[in-house]
Every structure is written in C-alpha cells, then in structure tokens.
Design a protein around this motif. Structure first.
Motif, PDB file in Angstrom:
ATOM      1  N   VAL A 117      33.325  55.094  53.000  1.00 42.53           N
ATOM      2  CA  VAL A 117      32.874  56.309  53.681  1.00 42.53           C
ATOM      3  C   VAL A 117      32.240  55.992  55.034  1.00 42.53           C
ATOM      4  CG1 VAL A 117      31.216  58.206  53.572  1.00 42.53           C
ATOM      5  CG2 VAL A 117      32.607  57.658  51.578  1.00 42.53           C
ATOM      6  N   ASN A 118      31.381  54.987  55.091  1.00 42.46           N
ATOM      7  CA  ASN A 118      30.723  54.670  56.355  1.00 42.46           C
ATOM      8  C   ASN A 118      31.730  54.357  57.447  1.00 42.46           C
ATOM      9  OD1 ASN A 118      28.430  54.862  54.812  1.00 42.46           O
ATOM     10  ND2 ASN A 118      27.555  52.914  55.464  1.00 42.46           N
ATOM     11  N   ASN A 119      32.655  53.465  57.146  1.00 41.85           N
ATOM     12  CA  ASN A 119      33.619  53.048  58.156  1.00 41.85           C
ATOM     13  C   ASN A 119      34.544  54.192  58.557  1.00 41.85           C
ATOM     14  OD1 ASN A 119      32.465  50.544  57.991  1.00 41.85           O
ATOM     15  ND2 ASN A 119      34.117  49.599  56.821  1.00 41.85           N
ATOM     16  N   GLY A 123      26.241  55.029  64.747  1.00 42.37           N
ATOM     17  CA  GLY A 123      26.822  55.659  63.567  1.00 42.37           C
ATOM     18  C   GLY A 123      26.140  55.244  62.281  1.00 42.37           C
ATOM     19  N   TYR A 124      26.911  55.280  61.200  1.00 43.89           N
ATOM     20  CA  TYR A 124      26.405  54.838  59.902  1.00 43.89           C
ATOM     21  C   TYR A 124      26.298  53.309  59.883  1.00 43.89           C
ATOM     22  CZ  TYR A 124      26.964  59.439  57.680  1.00 43.89           C
ATOM     23  OH  TYR A 124      26.847  60.760  57.320  1.00 43.89           O
ATOM     24  N   GLN A 125      25.366  52.812  59.068  1.00 38.39           N
ATOM     25  CA  GLN A 125      25.139  51.377  59.020  1.00 38.39           C
ATOM     26  C   GLN A 125      26.366  50.618  58.526  1.00 38.39           C
ATOM     27  OE1 GLN A 125      22.246  50.008  56.210  1.00 38.39           O
ATOM     28  NE2 GLN A 125      23.062  51.187  54.505  1.00 38.39           N
ATOM     29  N   LYS A 126      26.449  49.351  58.917  1.00 36.45           N
ATOM     30  CA  LYS A 126      27.500  48.469  58.428  1.00 36.45           C
ATOM     31  C   LYS A 126      27.161  48.078  56.998  1.00 36.45           C
ATOM     32  CE  LYS A 126      30.053  44.334  59.818  1.00 36.45           C
ATOM     33  NZ  LYS A 126      30.139  43.256  60.841  1.00 36.45           N
ATOM     34  N   ASP A 127      28.055  48.383  56.054  1.00 35.66           N
ATOM     35  CA  ASP A 127      27.791  48.115  54.646  1.00 35.66           C
ATOM     36  C   ASP A 127      28.769  47.053  54.155  1.00 35.66           C
ATOM     37  OD1 ASP A 127      27.569  48.244  51.774  1.00 35.66           O
ATOM     38  OD2 ASP A 127      26.618  50.206  52.007  1.00 35.66           O
TER      39      ASP A 127
END
Length: 353
Positions: free
Chosen positions: A98-100, A211-215
């Motif tokens: 989802v993040n990516n 954006g969203y954090q790298k997970d």
C-alpha cells in the motif's frame, strides 16, 4: 497544455479478488465519486495505481465500464509491473504494498491538494460539498471520521447514489472518531484514527514529508499516522471536519479485524509490574527500546511487525520535537525515476491532451 486540477485523489488496486465482486465494487465507487465531483464542479483527478497486476487477469482499467463524466474529473490508471513489488518481507504472500502504491500515485498527482483514498470507500455529500468550496488552506492538513457500515448482501451495489448514502448511514456499526493518546507517548494530539482514508494536504507538503514511509515489509502499519505527524512537524495545522465523513462497507479484510498484539510472558509480567508501580513512562520507554508487544497480521503470520511503540510512537515523538532531520523515505520516493504505463479512462474539460 494541461491545467492543474484543484484536487487529486489517489487509490491503489489489483485484480486479485481482494473482496467479493471487487472489480464491480471499484467501478461502482469510482463512478459514484465521479458523479459527486461533477455535480459539485470540483476540478479534480482520480488516480488508480494498479500495483503488481496478477498474471492472467485483465487490468482493472480494462474492466471499467463507462464512468460517465460531465467534464470536471479525469480518471487515470497507472500500472506498476511486478518487478517493483519484489523484495519486501512478505511480498510473495501479499501482492499489494500500500505505501509504495500510494506513493506512486501521489508523486505523479497534478492537483494542488492530494489525498489518498481506499477505493471502496464513499465520500459523504457534505464532504464533497465542503471540497467544492475551493477554499482550502495550504497551511493545513484536513481530516474527517470514517464510518463503517455493514450490508446484509451485495444488493447495495445496484442502488442509486442517494439511496446508497442513506443506507450506509442507517447501517453504520462503528465511527472511527478522534482518540486521545496516552500523555506518556509525548506526541501531538492528532486525529490518527483511520486517517489513511482521508489525509488531505498540498502536494508540496506530501513532497516535504516524502509520502508514506519506506516499509521493509508489505504490512505498511502506522504509515498514515506517521505521515500526519510528519506534516504537523513541517508546519501543517490539523483541521478536523466533524460534520463530514467517509463510509466504508466492512468486510473480512478490514484492518482492525486482522491485526493482533503478540506478548511473551516476560514482557507481560514486566509491563504489569511497572504499571502497577505507576512507572508508566518507563514501561513505554521499554516497549520502544525492546520492541514489544510485536504485532501479527492474519494471512501473514510468518511476519512479526514492530510494536506500535517502536514503529509509531517513537517516530511521532520525534516529530513532536519538530525534528525535521528525521525522514522516513528516500528522495526518489514513489518510483520517481521510473517510466510507468498510464491510461486515461475519463478526461476532464480542463485536462487538454
């Protein structure tokens, strides 16, 4: 020359049967949102990131029927091939990151304001009417509550828009309201509850926080909450709209229904001992330092995710100190340097080809 839309709404999807009748649900939700934005004359674009399309299945863009449209909304599908999904822990079990996926859409969004959105949710009429005022403040980040509704069958997919909204309101089983976090967490008081469903701020602000954090896993836990705290550290003031909302038809994959904490006996005994002696701050510090209780997500039992204290609280506390040196993603977030296939299935009047 392409004009700039006022609003970009970014979603993610893959044609893998995530829920029953997923393609039909997606088409219904997209058409519903297009009609709302057209009715209220919001210059906007909807971006659907098709992440890691399953082999042998048609692209969702190819399964969409006519979305109608009265000239105010562009709908874009961006395809991210499977090679970009490989690597993170759990990638072979879960086909979505989802993040990516969200970052791909947000990095390519053209709107002045951008929000992620689960594509099977529905905006209330009040929410779209508020957006249509076109008077958002660049210095703010906007939030509203999510209301979960339970439907007895799939007949709601055939309801007219107005009847569907009324039925969603009647069948609401849970409201994700603002929660008060423990003062021991030493973070800002922000409305993080279900904030990934509506987290609206300028595209520039999304760029500032990357954006969203790298997970490193496909779980992507806490990322929307971390993004909200990062935006606040970068100067955004939170606005919580109380009369506007988002509806979600709940299903078996809803996040709250599939995540559980995992305690070891010594962790539980230590935690109870410290709390019994009113050593709450020390208990919280140890949870961060020793990373417990870890979390397990149904369907990905082989992965133990970090504790909420390690993965979220510690980061939010740094942002509460306005530590802008703390970044959670790379400069090329959102596959910025990659050329991806894109298809426009509906083009607004403002969007010249």
């Amino acid at each position: 020359m392409i004009a700039q839309p006022y609003l970009s709404i970014v979603g993610w999807a893959r044609n893998d049967g995530y829920t029953p009748n997923y393609a039909k649900r997606l088409e219904h939700a997209l058409g519903f949102l297009v009609r709302q934005l057209d009715t209220h004359k919001v210059p906007s674009e909807l971006i659907v990131v098709e992440w890691n399309p399953p082999p042998g299945q048609p692209l969702l863009a190819e399964e969409m029927g006519a979305l109608g449209g009265a000239g105010h909304v562009t709908v874009r599908f961006i395809v991210v091939p499977p090679k970009h999904h490989e690597g993170p822990q759990g990638w072979q079990t879960r086909g979505m990151h989802v993040n990516n996926a969200a970052n791909v859409g947000m990095r390519r969004a053209r709107g002045r304001y951008v929000t992620p959105k689960a594509l099977d949710t529905f905006y209330s009429e009040r929410l779209v009417a508020r957006l249509a005022q076109l008077n958002l403040d660049d210095g703010c980040v906007y939030r509203c509550d999510r209301l979960d509704a339970r439907m007895e069958d799939e007949s709601w997919l055939d309801l007219p828009d107005e009847e569907l909204l009324a039925k969603l309101a009647r069948n609401t089983v849970q409201r994700h309201e603002r929660l008060t976090h423990s003062i021991d967490w030493k973070m800002r008081d922000l409305h993080t509850n279900a904030c990934g469903d509506f987290l609206l701020m300028t595209a520039e602000r999304w760029g500032e926080i990357r954006g969203y954090q790298k997970d490193p896993s496909v779980l992507c836990l806490d990322s929307d909450s971390i993004a909200l705290h990062a935006a606040a550290a970068h100067g955004a003031s939170e606005i919580h709209w109380l009369d506007e909302c988002i509806y979600k038809v709940v299903h078996g994959n809803t996040h709250a229904q599939r995540t559980a904490t995992v305690w070891k006996d010594w962790q539980l005994r230590l935690d109870q001992h410290l709390l019994g002696r009113k050593r709450r701050e020390l208990a919280m510090s140890l949870r961060v330092w020793l990373d417990y209780p870890r979390r397990r997500v149904r369907g990905l039992e082989e992965i133990l995710a970090p504790s909420i204290e390690r993965n979220f609280v510690a980061k939010a506390a740094r942002y509460a100190r306005n530590d802008l040196s703390f970044v959670t993603n790379d400069a090329d977030w959102g596959l910025a340097n990659e050329t991806l296939s894109e298809r426009t299935v509906l083009r607004a009047a403002w969007d010249s080809p």
